[in-house]
Structures are given as C-alpha cells and as structure tokens.
Scaffold this active site. Structure first.
Site, PDB file in Angstrom:
ATOM      1  N   ASN A  51       0.857  -1.192   0.000  1.00  0.00           N
ATOM      2  CA  ASN A  51       0.000   0.000   0.000  1.00  0.00           C
ATOM      3  C   ASN A  51       0.891   1.240   0.000  1.00  0.00           C
ATOM      4  O   ASN A  51       1.504   1.557   1.019  1.00  0.00           O
ATOM      5  CB  ASN A  51      -0.896  -0.032   1.253  1.00  0.00           C
ATOM      6  CG  ASN A  51      -1.702   1.240   1.420  1.00  0.00           C
ATOM      7  OD1 ASN A  51      -1.817   2.041   0.493  1.00  0.00           O
ATOM      8  ND2 ASN A  51      -2.261   1.423   2.618  1.00  0.00           N
ATOM      9  N   TRP A  52       0.943   1.906  -1.146  1.00  0.00           N
ATOM     10  CA  TRP A  52       1.858   3.053  -1.273  1.00  0.00           C
ATOM     11  C   TRP A  52       1.261   4.317  -0.656  1.00  0.00           C
ATOM     12  O   TRP A  52       1.925   5.355  -0.619  1.00  0.00           O
ATOM     13  CB  TRP A  52       2.213   3.280  -2.750  1.00  0.00           C
ATOM     14  CG  TRP A  52       2.958   2.134  -3.377  1.00  0.00           C
ATOM     15  CD1 TRP A  52       3.325   0.961  -2.775  1.00  0.00           C
ATOM     16  CD2 TRP A  52       3.421   2.038  -4.727  1.00  0.00           C
ATOM     17  NE1 TRP A  52       3.974   0.144  -3.666  1.00  0.00           N
ATOM     18  CE2 TRP A  52       4.046   0.785  -4.876  1.00  0.00           C
ATOM     19  CE3 TRP A  52       3.352   2.880  -5.832  1.00  0.00           C
ATOM     20  CZ2 TRP A  52       4.612   0.354  -6.071  1.00  0.00           C
ATOM     21  CZ3 TRP A  52       3.910   2.464  -7.040  1.00  0.00           C
ATOM     22  CH2 TRP A  52       4.534   1.217  -7.158  1.00  0.00           C
ATOM     23  N   LYS A  53       0.014   4.249  -0.241  1.00  0.00           N
ATOM     24  CA  LYS A  53      -0.675   5.400   0.374  1.00  0.00           C
ATOM     25  C   LYS A  53      -0.512   6.634  -0.523  1.00  0.00           C
ATOM     26  O   LYS A  53      -0.441   6.507  -1.744  1.00  0.00           O
ATOM     27  CB  LYS A  53      -0.145   5.639   1.791  1.00  0.00           C
ATOM     28  CG  LYS A  53      -0.168   4.381   2.661  1.00  0.00           C
ATOM     29  CD  LYS A  53       0.039   4.700   4.105  1.00  0.00           C
ATOM     30  CE  LYS A  53       0.179   3.407   4.889  1.00  0.00           C
ATOM     31  NZ  LYS A  53       0.172   3.613   6.323  1.00  0.00           N
TER      32      LYS A  53
ATOM     33  N   HIS B 102      -9.375   1.100   5.431  1.00  0.00           N
ATOM     34  CA  HIS B 102      -8.075   1.301   6.084  1.00  0.00           C
ATOM     35  C   HIS B 102      -8.274   2.204   7.296  1.00  0.00           C
ATOM     36  O   HIS B 102      -9.076   3.140   7.266  1.00  0.00           O
ATOM     37  CB  HIS B 102      -7.086   1.917   5.097  1.00  0.00           C
ATOM     38  CG  HIS B 102      -5.684   1.885   5.600  1.00  0.00           C
ATOM     39  ND1 HIS B 102      -5.211   2.782   6.540  1.00  0.00           N
ATOM     40  CD2 HIS B 102      -4.654   1.038   5.334  1.00  0.00           C
ATOM     41  CE1 HIS B 102      -3.947   2.488   6.820  1.00  0.00           C
ATOM     42  NE2 HIS B 102      -3.580   1.432   6.101  1.00  0.00           N
TER      43      HIS B 102
ATOM     44  N   GLU C 159      -6.661   4.584   8.395  1.00  0.00           N
ATOM     45  CA  GLU C 159      -6.465   6.020   8.141  1.00  0.00           C
ATOM     46  C   GLU C 159      -7.752   6.643   7.611  1.00  0.00           C
ATOM     47  O   GLU C 159      -8.075   7.789   7.934  1.00  0.00           O
ATOM     48  CB  GLU C 159      -5.288   6.223   7.181  1.00  0.00           C
ATOM     49  CG  GLU C 159      -3.965   5.961   7.895  1.00  0.00           C
ATOM     50  CD  GLU C 159      -2.834   5.483   6.997  1.00  0.00           C
ATOM     51  OE1 GLU C 159      -2.957   5.549   5.759  1.00  0.00           O
ATOM     52  OE2 GLU C 159      -1.822   5.014   7.559  1.00  0.00           O
TER      53      GLU C 159
ATOM     54  N   GLU D 265      -4.842  -5.218  11.058  1.00  0.00           N
ATOM     55  CA  GLU D 265      -3.803  -4.199  11.207  1.00  0.00           C
ATOM     56  C   GLU D 265      -4.012  -3.457  12.527  1.00  0.00           C
ATOM     57  O   GLU D 265      -4.849  -2.534  12.591  1.00  0.00           O
ATOM     58  CB  GLU D 265      -3.888  -3.183  10.069  1.00  0.00           C
ATOM     59  CG  GLU D 265      -3.689  -3.789   8.693  1.00  0.00           C
ATOM     60  CD  GLU D 265      -3.181  -2.734   7.715  1.00  0.00           C
ATOM     61  OE1 GLU D 265      -2.092  -2.953   7.182  1.00  0.00           O
ATOM     62  OE2 GLU D 265      -3.847  -1.713   7.518  1.00  0.00           O
TER      63      GLU D 265
ATOM     64  N   GLY E 231       2.932   2.066  10.834  1.00  0.00           N
ATOM     65  CA  GLY E 231       3.892   3.149  10.644  1.00  0.00           C
ATOM     66  C   GLY E 231       4.684   3.517  11.882  1.00  0.00           C
ATOM     67  O   GLY E 231       5.360   4.545  11.923  1.00  0.00           O
TER      68      GLY E 231
ATOM     69  N   SER F   6       3.866  -2.362  10.290  1.00  0.00           N
ATOM     70  CA  SER F   6       5.327  -2.360  10.376  1.00  0.00           C
ATOM     71  C   SER F   6       5.953  -3.689   9.937  1.00  0.00           C
ATOM     72  O   SER F   6       6.943  -4.152  10.524  1.00  0.00           O
ATOM     73  CB  SER F   6       5.780  -1.976  11.791  1.00  0.00           C
ATOM     74  OG  SER F   6       5.370  -0.649  12.087  1.00  0.00           O
TER      75      SER F   6
ATOM     76  N   GLY G 232       2.927  -1.278   4.317  1.00  0.00           N
ATOM     77  CA  GLY G 232       2.887   0.150   4.019  1.00  0.00           C
ATOM     78  C   GLY G 232       4.271   0.678   3.698  1.00  0.00           C
ATOM     79  O   GLY G 232       4.780   0.517   2.589  1.00  0.00           O
ATOM     80  N   GLY G 233       4.925   1.286   4.697  1.00  0.00           N
ATOM     81  CA  GLY G 233       6.209   1.963   4.487  1.00  0.00           C
ATOM     82  C   GLY G 233       7.241   1.143   3.733  1.00  0.00           C
ATOM     83  O   GLY G 233       7.923   1.663   2.837  1.00  0.00           O
TER      84      GLY G 233
END
Ligand code: PEP
Length: 270
Positions: A20-22, A110, A112, A181, A187, A227, A248-249
């Site tokens: 997921n590149w957000k 998600h 967020e 998650e 993150g 993470s 993610g990251g």
C-alpha cells in the site's frame, strides 16, 4: 461447525502480499518504483503468492502499463473506491473505473480512512459490495487502537468490525481478504506478537465461517499488517491462519518489498 481442529490457512494455500503506497509517489516516481519491483520480481514467487502493487489512483494506469509490458504476474490494486456506480460524486472513483485499469484488488476500511475521514463499518460494507459485484477482491482492513489492545479486548473489537464491514455482502464473486492491522503498529515500527496476530486471525476466520460457511472461510485470505519488514514477515507467515501481509512503508523501497515477498514465500514453503 468448525469444531476444535485448527483450520488450515486458505484452501489453496496461496499468499497475498500487497504493498500500500498510500499518498506517496508522483506518477513518474510510481512508474519507476513499479519497474524496479518488476525487474527484481522472481518467477518462483508466482507459484506461492499473489503480489499486488497499490499505488495512488493517479498512478494506476502507469503501474498497470509496466506490469502489462513486462508480462508480469504482479497485480495492481486500489486504495479505496466509491460505493456508487456513477454520477454526481465529485472526487470519487467507481469500481468500473478501477476494473478498466486492471485492478483486481481494492483496500477498503483502512484505519487512516476510518480515523481521518470517519468511515464506518456500513460505509466499508457498501464499498465491499460494489467491489464484489464486479468480481474485485476487497482487502477489508480491521484493527484495534492501543486502548482496546491494552484492555485485552482486541478479538471482540476486530470480530465486530468484520461482521459490520461485511454485513450483507456476498463474497462468492470476488473472494475476500481481511487485513488485521493493529492501529498502534501502523507506521510506528511496533509489531504485534505473532501469537497475538494468530489468535486474532483465527477469530477472523471463525467469524467468516459463521457468516459464510466453512468453505468460504477457508478460501478467505487473512493478512497481517503493521510495520511488516523483511526481518519480521516470516514469523507472521508461519502462523497457521495468516495468509499474507499488507505492507505500508516498506513497500516504498523495491529492495525491501522484494525481500519481504521472498522471505514470505520461503516461510510458506518451509
Ligand atoms: C498500512 O498502512 O497498511 C501499513 C501496514 O503500514 P506500515 O507497514 O507502514 O505499518
């Protein structure tokens, strides 16, 4: 009924690893990252895992072009969708628009979006239903915040989110992936203990079984996210009810993402 025997992971045993590149990467940067990943992708991944790149909407065409040009087994997915088919919904992206760009997967719910934009379980269910109608696999995100975790109420919280986020949704067309998650792990560099993640994943699969029957529950893919890094992914994949990862990251660096996929595939084969 499921009985006491632990369920195996999903029926065909295939992993799902999604990056997921957000809201990162311009069009050009996204095409370059997709190309780097495609160049490093290993043939042997394909027999074990579905690997999905999930860039921002603006880069979907560019990323799917890289995949098509390279005749790659990589897939492309989206970060969200509208529950509506078309019309006066300024700024929204319909499922038809996504399938036209080869999206086979779409993240919904998600944390967020739930946290920053107030998305509810009912909103998530409406989006999941729209995706299923088009045969796109929703990746439904669920997870608890630190307060719920500290109270030891994670399983109840997550199971209620699964029930609400899939209420009334027929999953027989697109299949389903549920990403557990923990919000406190996203993150932050903190990760859930694998035995905690396994307990939650098992509860998710049991809930899916009570909603859809054992067969659909065994077909579902339950992912861990929060993470995930090259050094910790194997411990999650070794859990019987965890069938992959939402990253993610670490999905923003080709080397890290490819190491995660390689290590996950090795763990699945072990
Ligand atoms: C995510 O946002 O879905 C996620 C898991 O992020 P990270 O891997 O950076 O924790």
């Amino acid at each position: 009924m499921l009985g006491r025997r632990p369920l195996p992971a999903n029926d065909d045993g295939r992993l799902l690893i999604a990056g997921n590149w957000k809201m990162n990467k311009t069009y050009t940067q996204a095409v370059n990252l997709a190309q780097e990943i495609s160049d490093r992708a290993r043939r042997e991944w394909a027999s074990v895992a579905d690997v999905v790149l999930i860039p921002p909407f603006t880069a979907l065409r560019g990323v799917s072009n890289v995949i098509a040009f390279d005749r790659s087994f990589l897939r492309v997915g989206a970060q969200d969708c509208s529950p509506h088919q078309q019309g006066a919904f300024t700024g929204q992206i319909s499922v038809d628009m996504l399938t036209d760009l080869d999206c086979a997967y779409c993240i919904v719910g998600h944390s967020e979006r739930r946290g920053l934009l107030g998305e509810t379980d009912a909103d998530v269910a409406a989006k999941a239903a729209a995706l299923e109608a088009a045969g796109v696999t929703p990746i439904v995100c669920v997870g608890e915040d630190r307060e719920v975790y500290d109270r030891g109420a994670t399983v109840e919280h997550v199971v209620a989110q699964v029930a609400g986020s899939l209420g009334g949704v027929d999953i027989s067309t697109g299949g389903i992936a549920v990403a557990y998650e923990p919000i406190w792990a996203i993150g932050t560099g903190l990760v859930a203990a694998p035995d905690h993640a396994q307990r939650v994943a098992r509860a998710i699969r049991e809930r899916l079984a009570s909603m859809y029957g054992d067969q659909q529950a065994r077909r579902a893919r339950v992912l861990y996210g929060g993470s995930v890094k090259p050094g910790n992914v194997a411990a999650f994949i070794a859990c019987p009810d965890i069938d992959g990862a939402l990253v993610g990251g670490a999905s923003l660096k080709a080397d890290d993402f490819c190491s995660i996929v390689t290590n996950a595939c090795d763990a699945a084969r072990a």
